[in-house]
Design a protein around this motif. Structure first.
Motif, PDB file in Angstrom:
ATOM      1  N   ALA A 102       0.835  -1.210   0.000  1.00  0.00           N
ATOM      2  CA  ALA A 102       0.000   0.000   0.000  1.00  0.00           C
ATOM      3  C   ALA A 102       0.864   1.252   0.000  1.00  0.00           C
ATOM      4  O   ALA A 102       0.571   2.235  -0.694  1.00  0.00           O
ATOM      5  CB  ALA A 102      -0.937  -0.012   1.208  1.00  0.00           C
ATOM      6  N   GLU A 103       1.948   1.239   0.783  1.00  0.00           N
ATOM      7  CA  GLU A 103       2.863   2.377   0.825  1.00  0.00           C
ATOM      8  C   GLU A 103       3.619   2.516  -0.496  1.00  0.00           C
ATOM      9  O   GLU A 103       3.828   3.633  -0.994  1.00  0.00           O
ATOM     10  CB  GLU A 103       3.846   2.193   1.982  1.00  0.00           C
ATOM     11  CG  GLU A 103       4.915   3.268   2.074  1.00  0.00           C
ATOM     12  CD  GLU A 103       4.346   4.654   2.337  1.00  0.00           C
ATOM     13  OE1 GLU A 103       4.892   5.628   1.783  1.00  0.00           O
ATOM     14  OE2 GLU A 103       3.354   4.763   3.091  1.00  0.00           O
ATOM     15  N   LYS A 104       3.992   1.405  -1.087  1.00  0.00           N
ATOM     16  CA  LYS A 104       4.786   1.440  -2.315  1.00  0.00           C
ATOM     17  C   LYS A 104       3.971   1.957  -3.507  1.00  0.00           C
ATOM     18  O   LYS A 104       4.463   2.773  -4.299  1.00  0.00           O
ATOM     19  CB  LYS A 104       5.322   0.034  -2.623  1.00  0.00           C
ATOM     20  CG  LYS A 104       6.211  -0.032  -3.871  1.00  0.00           C
ATOM     21  CD  LYS A 104       6.807  -1.416  -4.049  1.00  0.00           C
ATOM     22  CE  LYS A 104       7.710  -1.470  -5.280  1.00  0.00           C
ATOM     23  NZ  LYS A 104       8.906  -0.617  -5.150  1.00  0.00           N
ATOM     24  N   TYR A 105       2.724   1.512  -3.633  1.00  0.00           N
ATOM     25  CA  TYR A 105       1.947   1.823  -4.840  1.00  0.00           C
ATOM     26  C   TYR A 105       0.907   2.917  -4.637  1.00  0.00           C
ATOM     27  O   TYR A 105       0.293   3.377  -5.598  1.00  0.00           O
ATOM     28  CB  TYR A 105       1.315   0.540  -5.380  1.00  0.00           C
ATOM     29  CG  TYR A 105       2.376  -0.424  -5.875  1.00  0.00           C
ATOM     30  CD1 TYR A 105       3.143  -0.121  -6.991  1.00  0.00           C
ATOM     31  CD2 TYR A 105       2.642  -1.601  -5.208  1.00  0.00           C
ATOM     32  CE1 TYR A 105       4.143  -0.979  -7.443  1.00  0.00           C
ATOM     33  CE2 TYR A 105       3.638  -2.474  -5.652  1.00  0.00           C
ATOM     34  CZ  TYR A 105       4.380  -2.152  -6.766  1.00  0.00           C
ATOM     35  OH  TYR A 105       5.364  -2.998  -7.199  1.00  0.00           O
ATOM     36  N   GLN A 106       0.636   3.291  -3.404  1.00  0.00           N
ATOM     37  CA  GLN A 106      -0.137   4.472  -3.050  1.00  0.00           C
ATOM     38  C   GLN A 106      -1.512   4.527  -3.714  1.00  0.00           C
ATOM     39  O   GLN A 106      -2.289   3.586  -3.608  1.00  0.00           O
ATOM     40  CB  GLN A 106       0.719   5.711  -3.334  1.00  0.00           C
ATOM     41  CG  GLN A 106       2.099   5.615  -2.704  1.00  0.00           C
ATOM     42  CD  GLN A 106       2.524   6.820  -1.917  1.00  0.00           C
ATOM     43  OE1 GLN A 106       1.906   7.870  -1.924  1.00  0.00           O
ATOM     44  NE2 GLN A 106       3.611   6.655  -1.186  1.00  0.00           N
ATOM     45  N   GLU A 107      -1.830   5.596  -4.402  1.00  0.00           N
ATOM     46  CA  GLU A 107      -3.202   5.840  -4.848  1.00  0.00           C
ATOM     47  C   GLU A 107      -3.714   4.770  -5.809  1.00  0.00           C
ATOM     48  O   GLU A 107      -4.911   4.496  -5.860  1.00  0.00           O
ATOM     49  CB  GLU A 107      -3.310   7.225  -5.502  1.00  0.00           C
ATOM     50  CG  GLU A 107      -4.738   7.655  -5.823  1.00  0.00           C
ATOM     51  CD  GLU A 107      -5.651   7.723  -4.597  1.00  0.00           C
ATOM     52  OE1 GLU A 107      -6.869   7.522  -4.777  1.00  0.00           O
ATOM     53  OE2 GLU A 107      -5.163   7.982  -3.490  1.00  0.00           O
ATOM     54  N   VAL A 149       0.968   0.032   9.593  1.00  0.00           N
ATOM     55  CA  VAL A 149       0.331   0.578   8.384  1.00  0.00           C
ATOM     56  C   VAL A 149       0.653   2.063   8.273  1.00  0.00           C
ATOM     57  O   VAL A 149       0.094   2.889   8.988  1.00  0.00           O
ATOM     58  CB  VAL A 149      -1.194   0.353   8.433  1.00  0.00           C
ATOM     59  CG1 VAL A 149      -1.854   0.864   7.157  1.00  0.00           C
ATOM     60  CG2 VAL A 149      -1.504  -1.123   8.654  1.00  0.00           C
ATOM     61  N   THR A 150       1.563   2.401   7.376  1.00  0.00           N
ATOM     62  CA  THR A 150       1.939   3.805   7.205  1.00  0.00           C
ATOM     63  C   THR A 150       0.997   4.538   6.253  1.00  0.00           C
ATOM     64  O   THR A 150       0.917   5.761   6.297  1.00  0.00           O
ATOM     65  CB  THR A 150       3.371   3.912   6.657  1.00  0.00           C
ATOM     66  OG1 THR A 150       3.477   3.144   5.450  1.00  0.00           O
ATOM     67  CG2 THR A 150       4.373   3.382   7.673  1.00  0.00           C
ATOM     68  N   ARG A 151       0.289   3.793   5.424  1.00  0.00           N
ATOM     69  CA  ARG A 151      -0.667   4.394   4.492  1.00  0.00           C
ATOM     70  C   ARG A 151      -1.955   3.573   4.519  1.00  0.00           C
ATOM     71  O   ARG A 151      -2.105   2.610   3.763  1.00  0.00           O
ATOM     72  CB  ARG A 151      -0.096   4.461   3.074  1.00  0.00           C
ATOM     73  CG  ARG A 151      -0.999   5.207   2.093  1.00  0.00           C
ATOM     74  CD  ARG A 151      -0.416   5.223   0.681  1.00  0.00           C
ATOM     75  NE  ARG A 151      -1.324   5.845  -0.265  1.00  0.00           N
ATOM     76  CZ  ARG A 151      -1.347   7.126  -0.573  1.00  0.00           C
ATOM     77  NH1 ARG A 151      -0.472   7.944  -0.010  1.00  0.00           N
ATOM     78  NH2 ARG A 151      -2.212   7.617  -1.449  1.00  0.00           N
ATOM     79  N   PRO A 152      -2.897   3.917   5.390  1.00  0.00           N
ATOM     80  CA  PRO A 152      -4.143   3.158   5.468  1.00  0.00           C
ATOM     81  C   PRO A 152      -4.875   3.136   4.121  1.00  0.00           C
ATOM     82  O   PRO A 152      -4.887   4.124   3.383  1.00  0.00           O
ATOM     83  CB  PRO A 152      -4.958   3.919   6.519  1.00  0.00           C
ATOM     84  CG  PRO A 152      -3.928   4.616   7.360  1.00  0.00           C
ATOM     85  CD  PRO A 152      -2.836   4.991   6.406  1.00  0.00           C
ATOM     86  N   VAL A 153      -5.473   2.002   3.826  1.00  0.00           N
ATOM     87  CA  VAL A 153      -6.183   1.809   2.566  1.00  0.00           C
ATOM     88  C   VAL A 153      -7.623   2.280   2.735  1.00  0.00           C
ATOM     89  O   VAL A 153      -8.316   1.905   3.680  1.00  0.00           O
ATOM     90  CB  VAL A 153      -6.138   0.331   2.144  1.00  0.00           C
ATOM     91  CG1 VAL A 153      -6.868   0.131   0.812  1.00  0.00           C
ATOM     92  CG2 VAL A 153      -4.685  -0.142   2.025  1.00  0.00           C
ATOM     93  N   SER A 154      -8.088   3.093   1.810  1.00  0.00           N
ATOM     94  CA  SER A 154      -9.460   3.585   1.844  1.00  0.00           C
ATOM     95  C   SER A 154     -10.443   2.452   1.538  1.00  0.00           C
ATOM     96  O   SER A 154     -10.157   1.557   0.736  1.00  0.00           O
ATOM     97  CB  SER A 154      -9.625   4.699   0.803  1.00  0.00           C
ATOM     98  OG  SER A 154     -10.989   4.962   0.552  1.00  0.00           O
TER      99      SER A 154
END
Length: 289
Positions: A102-107, A149-154
């Protein structure tokens, strides 16, 4: 030309489901898997033998699962892969790999959660942390899990496929966070909702969680609900899988044509007959000299 790096993680974690059988299930899954042409890393997991678990802050085996989560995070960070295949173990094994992706591929990142259950509970609802993992990936739940989780998934980037008979809490969480769902009947009819979700959310990189209990337990017997030692009414009121193996394979092949699969986690393998055979062999004369 850049080369995409893949790693395979074998993580025989059993504490998240509080069931020692997950440990051997993961080991057998790793043995059954095709030979790897990439690094294969086994995450050390404390043995089920003589290792009773205690409940800490509402989570059974909290010390063990948190330590193993940290080790998985460190290992993944050291290898810095583009793609991760995971062989578990209980469902919590996908927390560190999917958080990394999730952090690597982001949006452009999305999660296809192929599971009869949404795994969005917290210690307030259930003490077994394998039922917390998707909620943690979205940033909800126990602080020791969500810290990974550094970038929570919406919720809009999540699709739960094969969901069956969710609890009132699970239904409320799904609605509150706008999580997409697809019933087994929709998958059997062609998975149009999932195909449209990938296009509408512009998902360019996808991680797939495949909990084997999404399968029809009357035909695929290596899952929780097929335990031969359980009472026939032991699982009344709990959502059970109803998909066939080929239906799940077809779904994964469909989405593979539409986006790039960068994560695949296979979890909750409980090979009851093999477990009983192993126990039987260990008890026989001339087998333990």
């Amino acid at each position: 030309m850049t080369t995409s790096k893949t790693i395979r993680l074998v993580m025989p974690q059993w504490q998240g489901g509080n069931n020692p059988a997950y440990h051997f299930g993961a080991e057998l899954l790793a043995w059954l898997a095709p030979a790897a042409h990439c690094p294969v890393i086994t995450i050390p997991v404390s043995s089920p033998e003589n290792n009773p678990l205690v409940s800490e802050d509402g989570i059974v085996g909290r010390t063990q699962v948190v330590a193993q989560l940290a080790l998985a995070q460190t290992t993944i960070g050291e290898h810095a892969p583009d793609n991760i295949a995971v062989l578990g173990g209980d469902c919590l094994v996908d927390l560190a790999p999917f958080a990394y992706l999730a952090e690597k591929y982001q949006e452009g990142f999305g999660i296809l959660w192929i599971d009869a259950h949404p795994d969005v509970m917290t210690p307030a609802q259930f003490s077994h942390s394998h039922a917390h993992v998707l909620g943690a990936l979205m940033g909800h739940g126990d602080a020791a899990l969500t810290a990974a989780v550094t970038r929570p998934v919406s919720g809009r980037k999540v699709m739960i496929a094969g969901l069956n008979d969710p609890t009132d809490y699970e239904t409320g969480f799904i609605q509150l966070h706008g999580i997409n769902t697809c019933a087994p009947e929709e998958i059997k009819a062609g998975s149009r909702h999932i195909i449209d979700w990938i296009a509408n959310e512009k998902i360019t990189h996808l991680a797939i969680h495949f909990d084997l209990d999404v399968l029809n337990f009357k035909k695929f017997r290596s899952v929780y609900f097929s335990n031969p030692d359980s009472d026939e009414h032991a699982y009344d009121g709990i959502g059970k899988g109803s998909l066939e193996i080929d239906e799940v394979i077809n779904l994964i092949h469909q989405v593979n044509d539409l986006t790039k699969i960068v994560g695949l986690g296979i979890a909750e393998h409980l090979p009851w007959d093999a477990i009983n055979m192993k126990r039987m062999l260990a008890s026989l004369p001339l087998m333990n000299d």
